[in-house]
Design a protein around this motif. Structure first.
Motif, PDB file in Angstrom:
ATOM      1  N   HIS A 285       0.795  -1.224   0.000  1.00 14.52           N
ATOM      2  CA  HIS A 285       0.000   0.000   0.000  1.00 14.52           C
ATOM      3  C   HIS A 285       0.830   1.279   0.000  1.00 14.52           C
ATOM      4  O   HIS A 285       0.309   2.355  -0.283  1.00 14.52           O
ATOM      5  CB  HIS A 285      -0.926   0.024   1.210  1.00 14.52           C
ATOM      6  N   GLY A 286       2.079   1.168   0.364  1.00 14.22           N
ATOM      7  CA  GLY A 286       2.899   2.375   0.410  1.00 14.22           C
ATOM      8  C   GLY A 286       2.607   3.250   1.614  1.00 14.22           C
ATOM      9  O   GLY A 286       3.133   4.346   1.744  1.00 14.22           O
ATOM     10  N   THR A 287       1.764   2.768   2.492  1.00 15.17           N
ATOM     11  CA  THR A 287       1.539   3.472   3.745  1.00 15.17           C
ATOM     12  C   THR A 287       2.683   3.118   4.675  1.00 15.17           C
ATOM     13  O   THR A 287       3.493   2.247   4.365  1.00 15.17           O
ATOM     14  CB  THR A 287       0.197   3.043   4.356  1.00 15.17           C
ATOM     15  N   LEU A 288       2.750   3.799   5.806  1.00 16.10           N
ATOM     16  CA  LEU A 288       3.898   3.504   6.652  1.00 16.10           C
ATOM     17  C   LEU A 288       3.519   3.313   8.108  1.00 16.10           C
ATOM     18  O   LEU A 288       2.460   3.764   8.555  1.00 16.10           O
ATOM     19  CB  LEU A 288       4.943   4.612   6.553  1.00 16.10           C
ATOM     20  N   ALA A 289       4.413   2.639   8.802  1.00 17.00           N
ATOM     21  CA  ALA A 289       4.247   2.446  10.231  1.00 17.00           C
ATOM     22  C   ALA A 289       5.400   3.133  10.937  1.00 17.00           C
ATOM     23  O   ALA A 289       6.529   3.100  10.463  1.00 17.00           O
ATOM     24  CB  ALA A 289       4.262   0.957  10.566  1.00 17.00           C
ATOM     25  N   TRP A 300       0.269   5.315   9.005  1.00 22.51           N
ATOM     26  CA  TRP A 300       0.019   6.598   8.348  1.00 22.51           C
ATOM     27  C   TRP A 300      -0.121   6.431   6.849  1.00 22.51           C
ATOM     28  O   TRP A 300       0.492   5.554   6.249  1.00 22.51           O
ATOM     29  CB  TRP A 300       1.198   7.553   8.587  1.00 22.51           C
ATOM     30  N   ASP A 301      -0.858   7.346   6.264  1.00 22.71           N
ATOM     31  CA  ASP A 301      -0.938   7.435   4.822  1.00 22.71           C
ATOM     32  C   ASP A 301      -0.294   8.757   4.442  1.00 22.71           C
ATOM     33  O   ASP A 301      -0.866   9.826   4.667  1.00 22.71           O
ATOM     34  CB  ASP A 301      -2.415   7.399   4.389  1.00 22.71           C
ATOM     35  N   LYS A 302       0.901   8.688   3.912  1.00 23.14           N
ATOM     36  CA  LYS A 302       1.627   9.927   3.653  1.00 23.14           C
ATOM     37  C   LYS A 302       1.023  10.716   2.504  1.00 23.14           C
ATOM     38  O   LYS A 302       1.184  11.933   2.422  1.00 23.14           O
ATOM     39  CB  LYS A 302       3.103   9.640   3.382  1.00 23.14           C
ATOM     40  N   ASN A 357      -1.778  -8.592  12.206  1.00 22.45           N
ATOM     41  CA  ASN A 357      -2.282  -8.650  10.847  1.00 22.45           C
ATOM     42  C   ASN A 357      -2.351  -7.238  10.283  1.00 22.45           C
ATOM     43  O   ASN A 357      -3.048  -6.378  10.813  1.00 22.45           O
ATOM     44  CB  ASN A 357      -3.671  -9.279  10.843  1.00 22.45           C
ATOM     45  N   ALA A 358      -1.641  -7.031   9.228  1.00 21.52           N
ATOM     46  CA  ALA A 358      -1.539  -5.677   8.701  1.00 21.52           C
ATOM     47  C   ALA A 358      -2.254  -5.507   7.377  1.00 21.52           C
ATOM     48  O   ALA A 358      -2.168  -4.474   6.741  1.00 21.52           O
ATOM     49  CB  ALA A 358      -0.064  -5.300   8.536  1.00 21.52           C
ATOM     50  N   ALA A 359      -2.952  -6.532   6.961  1.00 16.52           N
ATOM     51  CA  ALA A 359      -3.530  -6.483   5.626  1.00 16.52           C
ATOM     52  C   ALA A 359      -4.552  -5.364   5.478  1.00 16.52           C
ATOM     53  O   ALA A 359      -4.560  -4.649   4.486  1.00 16.52           O
ATOM     54  CB  ALA A 359      -4.164  -7.831   5.288  1.00 16.52           C
ATOM     55  N   GLU A 360      -5.390  -5.207   6.476  1.00 11.41           N
ATOM     56  CA  GLU A 360      -6.466  -4.227   6.341  1.00 11.41           C
ATOM     57  C   GLU A 360      -6.094  -2.852   6.863  1.00 11.41           C
ATOM     58  O   GLU A 360      -6.383  -1.829   6.251  1.00 11.41           O
ATOM     59  CB  GLU A 360      -7.708  -4.712   7.095  1.00 11.41           C
ATOM     60  N   GLU A 361      -5.439  -2.868   8.014  1.00 10.19           N
ATOM     61  CA  GLU A 361      -5.242  -1.594   8.696  1.00 10.19           C
ATOM     62  C   GLU A 361      -4.359  -0.622   7.943  1.00 10.19           C
ATOM     63  O   GLU A 361      -4.363   0.573   8.215  1.00 10.19           O
ATOM     64  CB  GLU A 361      -4.662  -1.833  10.090  1.00 10.19           C
TER      65      GLU A 361
END
Lengths: 369, 438
Positions: A285-289, A300-302, A357-361
């Motif tokens: 997703h390219g989002t980050l933790a 986060w969604d940058k 589980n990180a698939a959705e969040e």
């Protein structure tokens, strides 16, 4: 893709297996505990590359060891092997084919651990503790990049006792990341150096830090074409900078955001600001933790510049995090990071590694407008 | 005035038709009246900006610009001061102005003055974190390590002046290995016992002491314990077993600092004592014979000296607190890992880098700090030693003076010219190279 492919599988497995261990604050998120965690603070986590079937997790610790677990589909973890250094392990990474693990230590050496033979051999030597280690896979070469507190960045072919190349840095390396053909190293004194790795590594640009405090962690992110295009840099002052290398509009595209802070600014008590200990980008997703000394992780969604989630507070700082190769698992390590000094060090406290589980969040939210 | 006939339009607010003298004020007005978020009071720059803010931060949709007159509520229009105003509104405004202009100029003047809007809660308020003290000498990371090694001491520069009272002066000119001694003598009582253990190495030299010492000492009022101290030492035969402990100086830094101090004045190693009244305090120590004998018998003490270097310099510090926030991070501006790596528990395995090079500078600095000491008289209270914090008064700061406290030879050469004399030289062999140790 069946691994952790469904939320239910992973989540259910976790609670089923570890259902009883979730009462106190060491695991407020009720995530899956990795069995046989290291005996001292966990410095780094890394999942096996996509080229490998299954998921293997390695974790380095201040107990001088680096351990490898197999993470099964149901969330269960099986300790597989471990190797020792003669000093704390500060970083570890995988080779692209997953056959080897490279580890960097305070003992000034880096080792190559062949998982098939379970043999480890020294492949690098610095004048000081080695803080970061990365595998570089280029079309025309492959090597190991080590960044040390001796202010050098060295590149090793793993066969020769001498580095292929040694680049001087203005300061001690504090953190680094590599996504071919880009490498970025953040140093003490707020130094920030970008390297390009094509043909052979060379310094590309030094960047004035977008942050005002000590650099602590850095992670490269990619653009839509899957090319590295910038990096996220975390500091000890609860702040992350999103920085593009060649943005069309620097003033607008680059920004910083606050994170890992205790309470709002409008309360009367001073706000506690914690260090950002690690940043990891979601491979899909390219989002980050981000994880912090405050014992929380946040997603986060940058691009939308929004926060997707913040965890409950763990009773210990979170010192490391990693996504597995398909982005279904988020691993994070809870252990003391020394941010409050030795008085707060409690040797009784166990160290943990959790799997979530990180698939959705980590999915970006739909744009609403 | 007459000229103003043409009158370019005064700045005015499209949202509420208000006039302003200055576009800057107009912008302030717009930010405060029309572009302010009603939830958090943040002031945005444009209508769309406000909408985006509300959407992203508060998840609320804004459909009209606050405080705007009917028909001018379009949130989508990007208007900033006089920029972005639709042309038709511009012309309309011009027309009406022309009409009005004749009748009343006053009316306008009324409106204009108030630049309005109190600077209300602008909680732009980033982290009011003060600028980091970015200054960052490079030794920083080595230095702190020393501190960590000896946590209690850390950061207590110039603490307890009292601790040393009486003692220090003798340092100058005293051969390094002697350090242990004086302390022992002085602070004797309780904590001293172990000291006794450490003493042994110098025992050999002891014989010389008695005479020299008391003799010179006597006159000095501040030194009462001396005599007995000596006696004590003498009575304690060497206890070799203990030595090793010594070599793990809890406070190498202290020792080291001490070292350097003593070194400075010591320019007149031997005979000096007797001839030079002020420094004569402890002529006995300077006796070559003593030193030489000591040196041979006292290998481990040299080893002790290892950690010294680092201590002296503190790394740059961070400003971790401000009125509204507190950085949860140690004061030193080095990474947590570096700090942690300096802990003794990690160090035994770890090689410490940089120690060697870093060593020199810090030492020097210590010297710089210390000098005042040299001239001091024993009783002088003003004495202070940077490292002695924890030893506070009671033990007289003694313990920190490990007999082996002197820096390894190679380490502080610049500082220790004094050693050149006879005795210290002898010490060299025992010196464990710090490097090796690390």
């Amino acid at each position: 893709m069946s691994l952790f492919g469904t939320t239910s599988g992973f989540g259910a497995g976790g609670t089923g297996v570890f259902g009883n261990a979730t009462t106190d604050s060491h695991n407020p998120m009720k995530d899956v505990e990795v069995t046989s965690p290291p005996d001292d603070s966990i410095s780094c986590l890394a999942f096996s590359p996509p080229t490998m079937p299954g998921n293997f997790l390695i974790g380095g610790s201040w107990a001088n060891d680096v351990r490898c677990w197999e993470v099964q589909d149901n969330g269960q973890t099986v300790p597989k092997a471990q190797q020792m250094h003669t000093g704390p392990v500060l970083d570890a990474c995988w080779s692209d084919d997953g056959s080897k693990v490279f580890t960097a230590s305070c003992d000034k050496t880096a080792k190559m651990w062949d998982l098939n033979s379970n043999q480890a051999m020294q492949i690098a030597q610095h004048e000081g503790p080695i803080k970061s280690i990365h595998w570089i896979k280029a079309p025309n070469y492959s090597c190991i990049m080590t960044g040390s507190w001796d202010k050098t960045l060295k590149f090793w072919d793993t066969r020769s006792p001498n580095p292929m190349m040694s680049l001087q840095m203005p300061e001690r390396s504090y953190c680094a990341d590599v996504v071919y053909p880009m490498a970025v190293v953040a140093t003490a004194d707020r130094g920030l150096i970008v390297y390009q790795l094509e043909n052979q590594p060379s310094e590309f640009r030094r960047i004035d830090s977008p942050l005002k405090h000590q650099h602590r962690c850095v992670a490269i992110f990619k653009d839509k074409q899957n090319k590295p295009t910038g990096f996220a840099l975390g500091s000890i002052e609860g702040r992350v900078a999103i920085h593009y290398i060649n943005p069309p509009n620097p003033a607008k595209d680059n920004f910083t955001f606050k994170c890992h802070r205790s309470n709002g600014t409008n309360t009367t008590t001073p706000q506690d600001i914690y260090a950002v200990n690690a940043i990891s980008f979601h491979p899909v997703h390219g989002t980050l933790a981000t994880v912090g000394s405050d014992g929380r992780f946040s997603f986060w969604d940058k691009d939308a510049r929004t926060k997707l989630k913040t965890s409950e507070q763990l009773d210990q700082p979170i010192t490391a995090c990693a996504f597995n190769s398909n982005g279904n698992i988020f691993a994070y390590a809870s252990s003391y990071d020394w941010s409050k000094g030795h008085e707060y060090y409690n040797p009784q406290k166990k160290n943990y590694i959790f799997l979530r589980n990180a698939a959705e969040e980590l999915k970006p939210r739909n744009k609403k407008w | 005035m007459g000229r103003k006939k043409k009158k370019q339009m005064k700045p005015w607010c499209w949202y509420c038709n208000r006039d302003f003298d200055d576009e800057k004020i107009l912008i302030q007005h717009q930010k405060a009246k029309h572009f302010k978020c009603h939830i958090c009071h943040k002031k945005l720059y444009t209508g769309p900006g406000l909408a985006i803010h509300c959407m992203q931060v508060h998840k609320e949709t804004i459909d009209s610009v606050p405080n705007a007159i009917p028909g001018r509520v379009d949130i989508e229009l990007e208007i900033y001061g006089m920029e972005g105003i639709p042309e038709k509104d511009m012309q309309e405004r011009r027309r009406t102005l022309e009409q009005k202009s004749q009748e009343s100029q006053k009316k306008k003047s009324n409106n204009q003055d108030d630049s309005d809007e109190d600077e209300d809660d602008d909680d732009e308020a980033g982290p009011s974190v003060p600028q980091p003290a970015v200054v960052q000498p490079q030794q920083s990371y080595a230095a702190p390590m020393a501190q960590l090694v000896m946590p209690p001491v850390a950061g207590v520069p110039g603490m307890h002046p009292g601790a040393y009272q009486g003692m220090p002066p003798m340092m100058p000119g005293v051969p390094p290995m002697m350090h242990g001694m004086p302390h022992a003598m002085h602070g004797m009582p309780p904590g001293m016992m172990q000291m006794g253990g450490m003493m042994p190495p110098m025992m050999p030299g002891m014989p010389g002491m008695p005479h020299g010492m008391p003799h010179h000492m006597a006159p000095r009022p501040g030194m009462p314990h001396m005599a007995q101290a000596v006696g004590l030492m003498a009575s304690r035969p060497a206890v070799p077993g203990v030595q090793p402990a010594v070599s793990k100086p809890l406070f190498p830094s202290a020792a080291q600092a001490q070292q350097s101090t003593s070194g400075v004045p010591a320019s007149n190693p031997h005979g000096a004592a007797s001839s030079d009244p002020p420094k004569a305090t402890f002529p006995a120590y300077t006796q070559p014979s003593v030193s030489s004998s000591t040196s041979s018998s006292n290998p481990s003490s040299g080893a002790v000296a290892k950690p010294p270097a680092t201590v002296a310099t503190k790394p740059a510090t961070l400003t971790t607190t401000s009125a509204t926030s507190k950085l949860i991070h140690p004061d030193e501006d080095i990474s947590l890992e570096e700090m942690k790596a300096q802990l003794p528990r990690y160090q035994r395995l770890t090689a410490r880098q940089g120690q060697a090079h870093v060593a020199a500078p810090p030492v020097v600095s210590v010297g710089g700090i210390m000098p005042p000491q040299q001239g001091m008289l024993p009783q002088q209270p003003g004495m202070r030693h940077p490292m002695h914090g924890q030893y506070g008064a009671p033990p007289q700061g003694m313990p920190s003076y490990m007999p082996g406290g002197m820096p390894p030879y190679g380490q502080g050469p610049p500082m220790v010219p004094s050693y050149q004399g006879g005795p210290p030289m002898g010490m060299r062999p025992p010196v464990m190279s710090p490097a090796g140790r690390y």
